[in-house]
Design a protein around this motif. Structure first.
Motif, mmCIF file in Angstrom:
data_model
loop_
_atom_site.group_PDB
_atom_site.id
_atom_site.type_symbol
_atom_site.label_atom_id
_atom_site.label_comp_id
_atom_site.label_asym_id
_atom_site.label_seq_id
_atom_site.Cartn_x
_atom_site.Cartn_y
_atom_site.Cartn_z
ATOM 1 N N TRP A 149 43.284 27.879 86.848
ATOM 2 C CA TRP A 149 42.155 27.044 86.444
ATOM 3 C C TRP A 149 42.536 25.567 86.422
ATOM 4 N N VAL A 150 43.766 25.273 86.010
ATOM 5 C CA VAL A 150 44.186 23.866 85.922
ATOM 6 C C VAL A 150 44.295 23.228 87.306
ATOM 7 N N ASP A 151 44.351 24.053 88.350
ATOM 8 C CA ASP A 151 44.456 23.521 89.708
ATOM 9 C C ASP A 151 43.111 23.092 90.286
ATOM 10 N N LEU A 152 42.012 23.532 89.662
ATOM 11 C CA LEU A 152 40.700 23.169 90.186
ATOM 12 C C LEU A 152 40.458 21.679 89.954
ATOM 13 N N PRO A 153 40.088 20.948 90.970
ATOM 14 C CA PRO A 153 39.985 19.491 90.852
ATOM 15 C C PRO A 153 38.861 19.026 89.933
ATOM 16 N N ALA A 154 37.771 19.798 89.850
ATOM 17 C CA ALA A 154 36.632 19.365 89.025
ATOM 18 C C ALA A 154 35.877 20.591 88.519
ATOM 19 N N LYS A 155 36.546 21.380 87.686
ATOM 20 C CA LYS A 155 35.934 22.642 87.265
ATOM 21 C C LYS A 155 34.671 22.413 86.433
ATOM 22 N N GLU A 156 34.612 21.309 85.694
ATOM 23 C CA GLU A 156 33.415 21.048 84.905
ATOM 24 C C GLU A 156 32.196 20.870 85.816
ATOM 25 N N GLN A 157 32.326 19.986 86.811
ATOM 26 C CA GLN A 157 31.189 19.690 87.684
ATOM 27 C C GLN A 157 30.941 20.787 88.723
ATOM 28 N N ASP A 158 32.001 21.464 89.154
ATOM 29 C CA ASP A 158 31.849 22.486 90.194
ATOM 30 C C ASP A 158 31.475 23.859 89.626
ATOM 31 N N VAL A 159 31.837 24.104 88.361
ATOM 32 C CA VAL A 159 31.637 25.436 87.787
ATOM 33 C C VAL A 159 30.795 25.388 86.511
ATOM 34 N N TYR A 160 31.302 24.701 85.483
ATOM 35 C CA TYR A 160 30.664 24.769 84.172
ATOM 36 C C TYR A 160 29.223 24.260 84.198
ATOM 37 N N ILE B 203 31.205 27.535 77.138
ATOM 38 C CA ILE B 203 31.759 28.384 78.187
ATOM 39 C C ILE B 203 33.179 27.937 78.496
ATOM 40 N N HIS B 204 34.039 28.893 78.759
ATOM 41 C CA HIS B 204 35.445 28.552 79.021
ATOM 42 C C HIS B 204 36.101 29.669 79.815
ATOM 43 N N ASN B 205 37.186 29.330 80.467
ATOM 44 C CA ASN B 205 37.987 30.336 81.159
ATOM 45 C C ASN B 205 38.924 30.984 80.152
ATOM 46 N N ALA B 206 38.988 32.287 80.196
ATOM 47 C CA ALA B 206 39.764 33.022 79.193
ATOM 48 C C ALA B 206 41.104 33.493 79.731
ATOM 49 N N SER B 207 41.551 32.900 80.836
ATOM 50 C CA SER B 207 42.827 33.309 81.414
ATOM 51 C C SER B 207 43.446 32.120 82.136
ATOM 52 N N THR B 208 44.695 32.269 82.526
ATOM 53 C CA THR B 208 45.379 31.199 83.264
ATOM 54 C C THR B 208 44.921 31.160 84.717
#
Length: 317
Positions: free
Chosen positions: A166-177, A284-289
């Protein structure tokens, strides 16, 4: 089992033992030693002596208040009172109560939802295939919802296939959340516009199908807080010879969605405002690495009707 799960089960265990100890002074009581009891007993052995002591003090502090609210617990009628810890399956089927207090002779029971240092309600998920509409309020999600979330989960699937974190995603907030939460909110609005009873069914999903006392041990404040979720009049019943020391009103389920929107300055939390004072937040959050094709909600109650009574029991008083 995680540290937080161990602590939660240990808290259930000490409440069960404290209830047994205090009730046995007044009437016959038995503990159902099911698989959940054994798991809680094992978890109790994993926590520190200091934490055990704090849990025990917190449980003892609230015991008399529970008895005052529920005179049927101590009422002697020749029957046997049973205490049990619920199985995990009960929670999955919509019962949020952790410990049950049961009198089979009069077909009566109440339940306690036990928390320590947190107020979370539920940990539901959104995924590429999970129909939250069917699960939450009995109406299947629309084709538009599935179309809206497909590119989001296709993106996550591609990252998962590469073993990304998850930490590798460049923009998880805008792309996912943000797009996923927008799809979630829009679907609730759509279903509410054409289906009856959505607000009430959502609250029943979040809080379960049974009335209960929510009991939160707050170690830093040295307070055990009791909240009364008496939505169907199942709590606070009178005995043959005794009345509750305090009357707990019945709280109405909501009938309208006032608003559902992003929490100010947040990209991962939405807030739901219902009539009657009901308010919830959904973070909402990711529950794993590693990247997965599902995400978890941390649901909190941020507002309740005035009929939901809160009682604070100070430790050592």
């Amino acid at each position: 089992m995680s540290k937080s799960n161990n602590q939660g089960r240990a808290y259930e265990y000490v409440w069960l033992l404290t209830l047994e100890k205090e009730i046995s002074k007044k009437r016959e009581v038995v503990v159902e030693k099911n698989s959940s009891f054994k798991a809680a007993q094992n978890a109790w052995q994993t926590i520190s002596k200091d934490l055990q002591a704090a849990y025990a003090v917190g449980a003892s502090a609230a015991m008399q208040t529970i008895f005052d609210l529920e005179p049927l617990i101590l009422e002697e009628n020749g029957d046997v009172l049973t205490l049990k810890i619920q199985t995990d399956e009960a929670g999955k089927s919509g019962d949020v109560r952790d410990v049950l207090i049961i009198r089979c002779g009069i077909k009566w029971e109440i339940g306690l939802s036990l928390k320590h240092n947190h107020f979370a309600v539920k940990h539901s998920r959104l995924s590429k295939s999970l129909d939250f509409g069917q699960k939450w309020f009995g109406v299947k999600c629309s084709p538009q919802y599935w179309a809206d979330i497909k590119p989001i989960f296709d993106y996550l699937q591609s990252k998962k296939d590469k073993g990304a974190k998850w930490v590798d995603l460049p923009a998880k907030e805008q792309d996912v959340y943000v797009p996923l939460l927008n799809a979630f909110m829009n679907e609730i609005r759509r279903r509410n516009a054409v289906c009856g009873g959505v607000p009430a069914k959502m609250v029943e999903y979040l809080l379960g199908q049974f009335d209960f006392y929510k009991v939160i041990g707050l170690g830093r404040k040295q307070i055990t807080q009791i909240q009364t979720f008496n939505l169907r009049g199942m709590l606070n019943q009178s005995g043959r010879k005794s009345q509750p020391a305090q009357t707990i009103p019945v709280a109405n389920l909501p009938t309208r969605i006032v608003d559902i929107c992003f929490k100010p300055n947040s990209t991962n939390t939405v807030e739901l405002y219902l009539d009657g004072g009901w308010q919830f937040s959904f973070r909402i959050h990711n529950a794993s690495t590693l990247v997965e094709t599902s995400l978890k909600f941390d649901v909190q109650i941020i507002g309740v009707p005035v009929e939901i009574v809160g009682i604070s029991c100070r430790w050592g008083v």
